[in-house]
Motif scaffolding. Structure first.
Motif, PDB file in Angstrom:
ATOM      1  N   LYS A 276       0.562  -1.338  -0.154  1.00  0.00           N
ATOM      2  CA  LYS A 276       0.321   0.153   0.017  1.00  0.00           C
ATOM      3  C   LYS A 276       0.940   1.227  -0.018  1.00  0.00           C
ATOM      4  CE  LYS A 276      -4.068   2.158   2.068  1.00  0.00           C
ATOM      5  NZ  LYS A 276      -3.851   4.003   1.928  1.00  0.00           N
ATOM      6  N   ILE A 277       1.795   1.260   1.081  1.00  0.00           N
ATOM      7  CA  ILE A 277       2.526   1.904   0.856  1.00  0.00           C
ATOM      8  C   ILE A 277       4.162   2.762   0.021  1.00  0.00           C
ATOM      9  CG2 ILE A 277       5.309   3.184   2.047  1.00  0.00           C
ATOM     10  CD1 ILE A 277       4.613   1.527   4.209  1.00  0.00           C
ATOM     11  N   ILE A 278       3.196   1.730  -1.132  1.00  0.00           N
ATOM     12  CA  ILE A 278       4.446   1.716  -2.665  1.00  0.00           C
ATOM     13  C   ILE A 278       3.748   2.232  -3.766  1.00  0.00           C
ATOM     14  CG2 ILE A 278       5.407   0.376  -4.214  1.00  0.00           C
ATOM     15  CD1 ILE A 278       6.762  -1.331  -2.322  1.00  0.00           C
ATOM     16  N   LYS A 279       2.608   1.785  -3.471  1.00  0.00           N
ATOM     17  CA  LYS A 279       0.899   2.440  -4.173  1.00  0.00           C
ATOM     18  C   LYS A 279       1.114   3.749  -3.987  1.00  0.00           C
ATOM     19  CE  LYS A 279      -4.011   1.418  -5.399  1.00  0.00           C
ATOM     20  NZ  LYS A 279      -3.954   2.648  -5.271  1.00  0.00           N
ATOM     21  N   ASP A 280       1.417   4.130  -3.089  1.00  0.00           N
ATOM     22  CA  ASP A 280       0.743   5.826  -2.272  1.00  0.00           C
ATOM     23  C   ASP A 280       2.009   6.304  -2.006  1.00  0.00           C
ATOM     24  OD1 ASP A 280      -1.940   4.792  -1.300  1.00  0.00           O
ATOM     25  OD2 ASP A 280      -0.876   4.661   0.968  1.00  0.00           O
ATOM     26  N   LEU A 281       3.051   5.883  -2.598  1.00  0.00           N
ATOM     27  CA  LEU A 281       4.325   6.316  -2.862  1.00  0.00           C
ATOM     28  C   LEU A 281       4.335   7.148  -4.358  1.00  0.00           C
ATOM     29  CD1 LEU A 281       7.090   5.237  -1.020  1.00  0.00           C
ATOM     30  CD2 LEU A 281       6.371   7.412  -1.179  1.00  0.00           C
ATOM     31  N   LYS A 282       4.023   5.656  -5.128  1.00  0.00           N
ATOM     32  CA  LYS A 282       4.292   6.375  -6.373  1.00  0.00           C
ATOM     33  C   LYS A 282       3.205   6.964  -6.649  1.00  0.00           C
ATOM     34  CE  LYS A 282       6.171   2.265  -7.945  1.00  0.00           C
ATOM     35  NZ  LYS A 282       6.208   0.718  -8.714  1.00  0.00           N
ATOM     36  N   GLU A 283       2.238   7.167  -6.437  1.00  0.00           N
ATOM     37  CA  GLU A 283       0.730   7.307  -6.807  1.00  0.00           C
ATOM     38  C   GLU A 283       0.838   9.967  -6.140  1.00  0.00           C
ATOM     39  OE1 GLU A 283      -2.370   6.053  -6.053  1.00  0.00           O
ATOM     40  OE2 GLU A 283      -2.137   4.224  -7.680  1.00  0.00           O
ATOM     41  N   ASP A 284       2.231   9.924  -5.035  1.00  0.00           N
ATOM     42  CA  ASP A 284       2.647  10.906  -5.365  1.00  0.00           C
ATOM     43  C   ASP A 284       1.002  11.340  -3.364  1.00  0.00           C
ATOM     44  OD1 ASP A 284       4.169  11.780  -5.987  1.00  0.00           O
ATOM     45  OD2 ASP A 284       3.700  12.609  -8.165  1.00  0.00           O
ATOM     46  N   LYS A 285       0.630  10.394  -2.999  1.00  0.00           N
ATOM     47  CA  LYS A 285      -0.058  10.449  -1.733  1.00  0.00           C
ATOM     48  C   LYS A 285      -0.106  10.469  -0.840  1.00  0.00           C
ATOM     49  CE  LYS A 285      -4.173   8.119  -4.167  1.00  0.00           C
ATOM     50  NZ  LYS A 285      -5.014   6.385  -4.451  1.00  0.00           N
ATOM     51  N   ILE A 286       1.380  10.235  -0.843  1.00  0.00           N
ATOM     52  CA  ILE A 286       2.524  10.881   0.705  1.00  0.00           C
ATOM     53  C   ILE A 286       4.193  11.077   0.272  1.00  0.00           C
ATOM     54  CG2 ILE A 286       1.661   8.990   2.053  1.00  0.00           C
ATOM     55  CD1 ILE A 286       3.279   6.927   1.348  1.00  0.00           C
TER      56      ILE A 286
END
Length: 286
Positions: A276-286
């Motif tokens: 989930k963190i990987i996904k959020d990082l790639k989508e600039d959500k965090i």
């Protein structure tokens, strides 16, 4: 190269039969390239896994007369490993405080944690070798220092200690640097005549050299009484410094390969969080 021919596991030897010189100086220099190109990187990779997993540690014992190569193996081999996973401790003459305890007490500060390689530059073996030559046991009760079985008891203590270490996840690797008297003479002269090496010389080295035969006898007894399957001695031909370092490096590689450490990975719960963190990082959500 068959590293086992340098390994003692209990067979009795005569120190005069051991090799201090096996290859030419030219061949010895060639070994240096092999070490740095292949063996040291392999050892570093294994050491990183050992440190990351942090389940096992390794205790390394370096023992020799002066100028045989103990400090140099630390400089040229161990210094290339992860500093976070190394602990190096040098031992000299016991202090007053150390003599107020049992002779193994002072070693504990040098013992490795799980994930570490702990290097003892000289070790508890000094408490067998040095007293045989310089009679340094006056701090002990008469019934102990005059015990005719004192050395046999200390050999037993050490063998039991090394077995204890291994059974608790800390195998013991012991390296005896077997240097010839002529080679030691040349190295001492280098330290005396080269001002850039003066700091490596100690005047006590000459006292030890004057007791050469006593040291050789003490080393022979050490090897014959404490080389075991649990904690073998590796006899390094120290007149060939790079060959000696290669033998020690191969032994360490084998020891860590037997442990077979691996990098820790996420369990299923953490893996899900990580994804989930990987996904959020790639989508600039965090």
């Amino acid at each position: 190269m068959d590293n086992n021919k340098f390994k003692l596991t209990g067979e009795k030897i005569k120190i005069t039969d051991l090799d201090s010189y096996l290859v030419s100086e030219e061949k010895d220099e060639e070994i240096k390239k092999e070490l740095y190109d292949d063996l040291v990187p392999k050892l570093r990779d294994l050491h990183e896994k050992l440190n990351a997993e942090s389940k096992y540690g390794i205790l390394v014992v370096l023992q020799a007369i002066d100028a045989a190569g103990k400090d140099e193996i630390i400089k040229y081999i161990f210094s290339n490993l992860m500093p976070q996973g190394l602990r190096e401790t040098s031992f000299g003459k016991p202090s007053e405080e150390e003599n107020a305890h049992d002779y193994l007490w002072r070693m504990h500060k040098g013992l490795p944690k799980r994930g570490e390689i702990g290097i003892l530059n000289r070790s508890y073996y000094e408490d067998i070798i040095s007293p045989k030559i310089y009679d340094t046991l006056d701090h002990l009760p008469d019934e102990i220092k005059n015990d005719p079985n004192l050395w046999e008891k200390r050999y037993k203590h050490i063998n039991n200690f090394e077995e204890y270490m291994k059974e608790n996840g800390f195998p013991v690797m012991k390296f005896y640097f077997h240097v010839s008297k002529d080679e030691q003479k040349q190295r001492l002269l280098d330290r005396l005549e080269n001002k850039n090496q003066n700091h490596e010389f100690s005047f006590s080295d000459i006292d030890d050299r004057k007791n050469w035969d006593k040291y050789q006898k003490a080393f022979e007894e050490m090897l014959n009484n404490t080389a075991t399957e649990t904690a073998p001695w590796y006899v390094l031909p120290a007149d060939n410094p790079w060959l000696a370092r290669k033998i020690a490096t191969l032994a360490l590689i084998e020891a860590i390969e037997n442990i077979n450490p691996s990098y820790p990975t996420f369990d299923s719960e953490d893996k899900e969080k990580a994804e989930k963190i990987i996904k959020d990082l790639k989508e600039d959500k965090i």
